[in-house]
Design a protein around this motif. Structure first.
Motif, PDB file in Angstrom:
ATOM      1  N   THR A  55       0.889  -1.136   0.002  1.00 31.85           N
ATOM      2  CA  THR A  55      -0.105   0.036  -0.089  1.00 31.85           C
ATOM      3  C   THR A  55       0.954   1.384  -0.037  1.00 31.85           C
ATOM      4  O   THR A  55       1.941   1.073   0.106  1.00 31.85           O
ATOM      5  CB  THR A  55      -0.924  -0.052   1.148  1.00 31.85           C
ATOM      6  N   THR A  66      -4.087   0.676  -2.322  1.00 36.84           N
ATOM      7  CA  THR A  66      -3.431  -0.694  -2.663  1.00 36.84           C
ATOM      8  C   THR A  66      -2.816  -0.646  -3.790  1.00 36.84           C
ATOM      9  O   THR A  66      -3.441  -0.214  -5.105  1.00 36.84           O
ATOM     10  CB  THR A  66      -4.553  -1.634  -2.453  1.00 36.84           C
ATOM     11  N   SER A 204     -10.125  -2.706  -8.327  1.00 41.87           N
ATOM     12  CA  SER A 204      -9.500  -2.838  -6.998  1.00 41.87           C
ATOM     13  C   SER A 204      -9.269  -1.517  -6.282  1.00 41.87           C
ATOM     14  O   SER A 204      -9.284  -1.356  -5.195  1.00 41.87           O
ATOM     15  CB  SER A 204      -8.178  -3.620  -7.344  1.00 41.87           C
ATOM     16  N   GLN A 208     -10.607  -0.719  -2.745  1.00 43.95           N
ATOM     17  CA  GLN A 208      -9.489  -0.580  -1.778  1.00 43.95           C
ATOM     18  C   GLN A 208      -8.985   0.678  -1.218  1.00 43.95           C
ATOM     19  O   GLN A 208      -8.191   0.850  -0.274  1.00 43.95           O
ATOM     20  CB  GLN A 208      -8.589  -1.531  -2.156  1.00 43.95           C
TER      21      GLN A 208
END
Length: 216
Positions: A55, A66, A204, A208
């Protein structure tokens, strides 16, 4: 009021697009040119993500992402004062390192606006941002739109097709959320074929990314 909002959007959009599309120049030069393009507001140096980390958090702690999987990414963070507000524009972006062959970048940002200029996500995504895109692109159009959520926040997503004078045809998927005077923006942008190629990375990124101000 409108002048303040226009100046703020110049900073926000200038930091976003200019930093993503400029090619083959040192990072310091990217930062200086982005600052000039973004209404002359100075910005702080970028900090590349380490190869081993999963991250990345911006220097001010406002945005945590991320990192995309695989090789060929470079990830940077930027901060700048938000005109008309005591808050700052803060963003983290990850882009394909070889931008000549594979122009594409992911962006997560948060910025504050004065209370008098608070607007709902749909209006920001479809009207306010769109009006400013006219300054960046030869033409643009929204080809898909709809409501989305990020945790407990309701937001709005648009898919745009744009034509840039030097970059040619581009595609952008952008989600906008608001809470109080804070605006949160998540996006993936690049050549249409790269937006399709990295569709999983976009999902994603949207799922995230975390913003400090929204932490429980």
């Amino acid at each position: 009021m409108r002048r303040t909002l226009t100046a703020l959007l110049a900073v926000v959009l200038g930091l976003s697009f200019v930093a993503g599309c400029r090619k083959k120049e040192p990072i310091a030069a990217d930062r200086a040119k982005a600052a000039q393009d973004a209404a002359g507001v100075p910005v702080e140096p970028d900090r590349p993500a380490g190869d081993a980390v999963k991250t990345m958090t911006g220097k001010d702690g406002a945005v945590t992402v991320t990192l995309p999987e695989g090789d060929g990414w470079e990830c940077l963070d930027q901060q700048a004062p938000a005109p008309g507000s005591d808050k700052r524009v803060s963003l983290v972006k990850c882009r394909r390192a070889d931008r000549d062959k594979e122009f594409f970048f992911l962006l997560a940002k948060v910025y504050g606006v004065p209370e008098s200029e608070v607007k709902p996500p749909r209006e920001l995504a479809t009207q306010v941002f769109a009006a400013n895109y006219r300054e960046l692109f030869q033409d643009h159009k929204i080809v898909k739109e709809g409501a989305v959520r990020m945790g407990g926040l309701e937001g709005y997503e648009v898919v745009l097709e744009m034509t840039h004078q030097t970059m040619g045809q581009l595609k952008k998927i952008e989600r906008v959320f608001t809470r109080g005077e804070d605006v949160f923006v998540l996006s993936g942008e690049g050549k249409p074929e790269n937006v399709e190629k990295f569709a999983g990375a976009i999902e994603s990124w949207f799922d995230q990314t975390r913003f400090k101000v929204l932490a429980p």
